[in-house]
Design a protein around this motif. Structure first.
Motif, PDB file in Angstrom:
ATOM      1  N   GLY A  25      15.863   1.155   3.686  1.00  0.00           N
ATOM      2  CA  GLY A  25      15.504  -0.193   3.288  1.00  0.00           C
ATOM      3  C   GLY A  25      14.068  -0.359   2.839  1.00  0.00           C
ATOM      4  N   ALA A  26      13.385   0.750   2.522  1.00  0.00           N
ATOM      5  CA  ALA A  26      11.994   0.661   2.075  1.00  0.00           C
ATOM      6  C   ALA A  26      11.935   0.084   0.660  1.00  0.00           C
ATOM      7  CB  ALA A  26      11.338   2.036   2.106  1.00  0.00           C
ATOM      8  N   ALA A  27      10.986  -0.793   0.411  1.00  0.00           N
ATOM      9  CA  ALA A  27      10.811  -1.356  -0.926  1.00  0.00           C
ATOM     10  C   ALA A  27      10.127  -0.371  -1.855  1.00  0.00           C
ATOM     11  CB  ALA A  27       9.999  -2.648  -0.855  1.00  0.00           C
ATOM     12  N   PHE A  28       9.299   0.528  -1.285  1.00  0.00           N
ATOM     13  CA  PHE A  28       8.512   1.455  -2.094  1.00  0.00           C
ATOM     14  C   PHE A  28       8.651   2.879  -1.558  1.00  0.00           C
ATOM     15  CE2 PHE A  28       6.337  -2.648  -2.135  1.00  0.00           C
ATOM     16  CZ  PHE A  28       6.242  -2.902  -3.498  1.00  0.00           C
TER      17      PHE A  28
ATOM     18  N   ALA B 214      14.715   1.255  -9.374  1.00  0.00           N
ATOM     19  CA  ALA B 214      14.488  -0.170  -9.117  1.00  0.00           C
ATOM     20  C   ALA B 214      14.222  -0.396  -7.639  1.00  0.00           C
ATOM     21  CB  ALA B 214      15.682  -0.988  -9.587  1.00  0.00           C
ATOM     22  N   VAL B 215      15.167  -0.013  -6.803  1.00  0.00           N
ATOM     23  CA  VAL B 215      15.015  -0.123  -5.351  1.00  0.00           C
ATOM     24  C   VAL B 215      15.439   1.205  -4.732  1.00  0.00           C
ATOM     25  CG1 VAL B 215      15.695  -1.344  -3.272  1.00  0.00           C
ATOM     26  CG2 VAL B 215      15.517  -2.591  -5.440  1.00  0.00           C
ATOM     27  N   PRO B 216      14.531   1.924  -4.069  1.00  0.00           N
ATOM     28  CA  PRO B 216      13.120   1.576  -3.921  1.00  0.00           C
ATOM     29  C   PRO B 216      12.338   1.821  -5.216  1.00  0.00           C
ATOM     30  CG  PRO B 216      13.507   3.764  -3.036  1.00  0.00           C
ATOM     31  CD  PRO B 216      14.852   3.230  -3.442  1.00  0.00           C
ATOM     32  N   GLN B 217      11.255   1.085  -5.361  1.00  0.00           N
ATOM     33  CA  GLN B 217      10.350   1.349  -6.473  1.00  0.00           C
ATOM     34  C   GLN B 217       9.569   2.616  -6.156  1.00  0.00           C
ATOM     35  OE1 GLN B 217       7.646  -1.845  -7.406  1.00  0.00           O
ATOM     36  NE2 GLN B 217       6.520  -0.650  -8.919  1.00  0.00           N
ATOM     37  N   ILE B 218       9.522   3.544  -7.111  1.00  0.00           N
ATOM     38  CA  ILE B 218       8.808   4.802  -6.897  1.00  0.00           C
ATOM     39  C   ILE B 218       7.406   4.682  -7.464  1.00  0.00           C
ATOM     40  CG2 ILE B 218       8.777   7.289  -7.319  1.00  0.00           C
ATOM     41  CD1 ILE B 218      11.817   7.153  -7.683  1.00  0.00           C
ATOM     42  N   LEU B 219       6.419   4.971  -6.644  1.00  0.00           N
ATOM     43  CA  LEU B 219       5.020   4.934  -7.052  1.00  0.00           C
ATOM     44  C   LEU B 219       4.440   6.333  -6.915  1.00  0.00           C
ATOM     45  CD1 LEU B 219       4.042   1.668  -5.170  1.00  0.00           C
ATOM     46  CD2 LEU B 219       4.391   1.898  -7.631  1.00  0.00           C
ATOM     47  N   LYS B 220       4.299   7.022  -8.019  1.00  0.00           N
ATOM     48  CA  LYS B 220       3.740   8.369  -7.985  1.00  0.00           C
ATOM     49  C   LYS B 220       2.237   8.278  -7.739  1.00  0.00           C
ATOM     50  CE  LYS B 220       3.069  12.429 -10.959  1.00  0.00           C
ATOM     51  NZ  LYS B 220       3.178  12.904 -12.362  1.00  0.00           N
ATOM     52  N   PRO B 221       1.752   8.895  -6.667  1.00  0.00           N
ATOM     53  CA  PRO B 221       0.308   8.797  -6.392  1.00  0.00           C
ATOM     54  C   PRO B 221      -0.491   9.656  -7.338  1.00  0.00           C
ATOM     55  CG  PRO B 221       1.315  10.293  -4.835  1.00  0.00           C
ATOM     56  CD  PRO B 221       2.452   9.730  -5.666  1.00  0.00           C
ATOM     57  N   VAL B 222      -1.713   9.209  -7.593  1.00  0.00           N
ATOM     58  CA  VAL B 222      -2.648   9.915  -8.477  1.00  0.00           C
ATOM     59  C   VAL B 222      -3.930  10.143  -7.700  1.00  0.00           C
ATOM     60  CG1 VAL B 222      -3.978   9.804 -10.603  1.00  0.00           C
ATOM     61  CG2 VAL B 222      -1.637   8.900 -10.554  1.00  0.00           C
ATOM     62  N   ALA B 223      -4.404  11.381  -7.679  1.00  0.00           N
ATOM     63  CA  ALA B 223      -5.655  11.685  -6.974  1.00  0.00           C
ATOM     64  C   ALA B 223      -6.801  10.867  -7.563  1.00  0.00           C
ATOM     65  CB  ALA B 223      -5.949  13.173  -7.056  1.00  0.00           C
ATOM     66  N   GLY B 224      -7.598  10.261  -6.693  1.00  0.00           N
ATOM     67  CA  GLY B 224      -8.730   9.468  -7.130  1.00  0.00           C
ATOM     68  C   GLY B 224      -8.403   8.015  -7.381  1.00  0.00           C
ATOM     69  N   GLU B 225      -7.172   7.622  -7.064  1.00  0.00           N
ATOM     70  CA  GLU B 225      -6.725   6.260  -7.338  1.00  0.00           C
ATOM     71  C   GLU B 225      -6.139   5.653  -6.069  1.00  0.00           C
ATOM     72  OE1 GLU B 225      -4.628   5.192 -11.274  1.00  0.00           O
ATOM     73  OE2 GLU B 225      -2.995   5.399  -9.832  1.00  0.00           O
ATOM     74  N   THR B 226      -6.393   4.377  -5.827  1.00  0.00           N
ATOM     75  CA  THR B 226      -5.864   3.671  -4.669  1.00  0.00           C
ATOM     76  C   THR B 226      -4.608   2.890  -5.064  1.00  0.00           C
ATOM     77  OG1 THR B 226      -7.944   3.453  -3.480  1.00  0.00           O
ATOM     78  CG2 THR B 226      -6.301   1.779  -3.047  1.00  0.00           C
ATOM     79  N   LEU B 227      -3.593   2.985  -4.218  1.00  0.00           N
ATOM     80  CA  LEU B 227      -2.449   2.085  -4.321  1.00  0.00           C
ATOM     81  C   LEU B 227      -2.748   0.904  -3.405  1.00  0.00           C
ATOM     82  CD1 LEU B 227       0.464   4.707  -4.176  1.00  0.00           C
ATOM     83  CD2 LEU B 227      -0.369   3.476  -6.193  1.00  0.00           C
ATOM     84  N   ALA B 228      -3.218  -0.177  -3.988  1.00  0.00           N
ATOM     85  CA  ALA B 228      -3.669  -1.337  -3.216  1.00  0.00           C
ATOM     86  C   ALA B 228      -2.477  -2.210  -2.855  1.00  0.00           C
ATOM     87  CB  ALA B 228      -4.686  -2.144  -4.030  1.00  0.00           C
ATOM     88  N   LEU B 229      -2.401  -2.595  -1.581  1.00  0.00           N
ATOM     89  CA  LEU B 229      -1.305  -3.421  -1.083  1.00  0.00           C
ATOM     90  C   LEU B 229      -1.735  -4.884  -1.169  1.00  0.00           C
ATOM     91  CD1 LEU B 229      -0.382  -1.363   2.125  1.00  0.00           C
ATOM     92  CD2 LEU B 229       0.204  -0.909  -0.273  1.00  0.00           C
ATOM     93  N   ILE B 230      -0.982  -5.657  -1.947  1.00  0.00           N
ATOM     94  CA  ILE B 230      -1.334  -7.048  -2.203  1.00  0.00           C
ATOM     95  C   ILE B 230      -0.298  -7.972  -1.573  1.00  0.00           C
ATOM     96  CG2 ILE B 230      -1.950  -8.739  -3.955  1.00  0.00           C
ATOM     97  CD1 ILE B 230      -3.683  -6.219  -4.052  1.00  0.00           C
ATOM     98  N   GLY B 231      -0.740  -8.883  -0.734  1.00  0.00           N
ATOM     99  CA  GLY B 231       0.169  -9.882  -0.175  1.00  0.00           C
ATOM    100  C   GLY B 231       0.967  -9.395   1.000  1.00  0.00           C
TER     101      GLY B 231
END
Length: 274
Positions: A227-230, A257-274
């Motif tokens: 049930g993870a969104a990401f 679509a669900v879950p949304q896949i966010l490929k991480p990139v070195a040197g970049e922040t995945l900021a959590l909003i809300g």
């Protein structure tokens, strides 16, 4: 919750994830900073120099060990060196003698050897939950890095961690393959974000002593069943002999679509909003 990409290291007080490569993450909860499985050295390249799988880095560390600010907590999922690295963890313990390191109780002897005899080590096992900091709850899950291995006292050798902090829940599986009961246990935790390895496994690597992990489709399935969104995939792009097809990850990002896949990139922040 939504997640935005921002350049650089997470700002203190602003929730976000910063990928360190392999399974390593810096997690800013908004109130505390948690470091998971950092491998920021070349200790394995030195160990395996001249051998078939020489462990040369495909990517440079996004931050130097000495440049790491003080985390509030360090989580180590198991004792393989790309997760419990003496050249990353011991300098941290020396710089910050009161820094707590959460490690599998089944590998406490290895942790003392690598992190330091005087380091503040907290041994844990799957099925336990504790509150190491105000506003932070950590739940331990079993992991099967090919097998659900236990020590002589029946404690799990490989762990995953569920982190509940403020308004979000995050699950870091550690290194694992699918096994009976895993999806149900993670679903009961109700994670918003799942950090899962995607480098897979095969007979060739296993014969060479390289235990496997989830494939990308298995990671997508586990995150969905939980049930993870990401889903944030990891354990790719560091060692050429044990990585994943990044084109396949990119393709999955475009269609998921669900879950949304966010490929991480070195040197970049995945900021959590809300």
């Amino acid at each position: 919750m939504r997640i935005e990409r921002q350049p650089g290291f997470p700002a203190p007080g602003r929730p976000g994830l910063f990928w360190l490569g392999q399974a390593g993450f810096w997690i800013e909860t908004g109130r505390h900073r948690i470091l998971v499985d950092p491998y920021l050295s070349d200790s394995l390249a030195r160990k395996y120099a001249g051998k078939a799988n020489d462990h040369r880095r495909m990517m440079s560390p996004p931050i130097a060990v000495e440049a790491l600010p003080r985390p509030d907590l360090v989580l180590v999922t198991h004792a393989h060196t790309d997760h419990m690295d003496p050249d990353t963890l011991r300098p941290l313990a020396e710089r910050f003698p009161d820094l707590p390191f959460v490690v599998p109780a089944a590998r406490m002897d290895v942790a003392r050897e690598r992190i330091g005899e005087s380091a503040h080590l907290i041994g844990v096992d799957a099925g336990e939950t504790f509150d190491p900091l105000e506003g932070i709850t950590i739940t331990m899950f079993p992991a099967a890095h090919e097998t659900l291995e236990r020590d002589a006292e029946r404690r799990f050798v490989f762990l995953g961690y569920g982190i509940r902090a403020g308004g979000f829940r995050l699950y870091h599986s550690g290194d694992t393959i699918p096994f009976d009961g895993l999806a149900e246990a993670v679903r009961a935790f109700r994670p918003d974000i799942a950090l899962l390895p995607v480098n897979g496994r095969d007979a060739v690597r296993l014969a060479a002593g390289i235990p496997g992990n989830l494939t990308l489709p298995e990671a997508v399935a586990l995150a969905g069943a939980a049930g993870a969104a990401f889903l944030v995939p990891h354990h790719f792009g560091l060692f050429a002999f044990n990585t994943a097809d990044e084109a396949a990850i990119d393709a999955a990002v475009r269609v998921a679509a669900v879950p949304q896949i966010l490929k991480p990139v070195a040197g970049e922040t995945l900021a959590l909003i809300g």
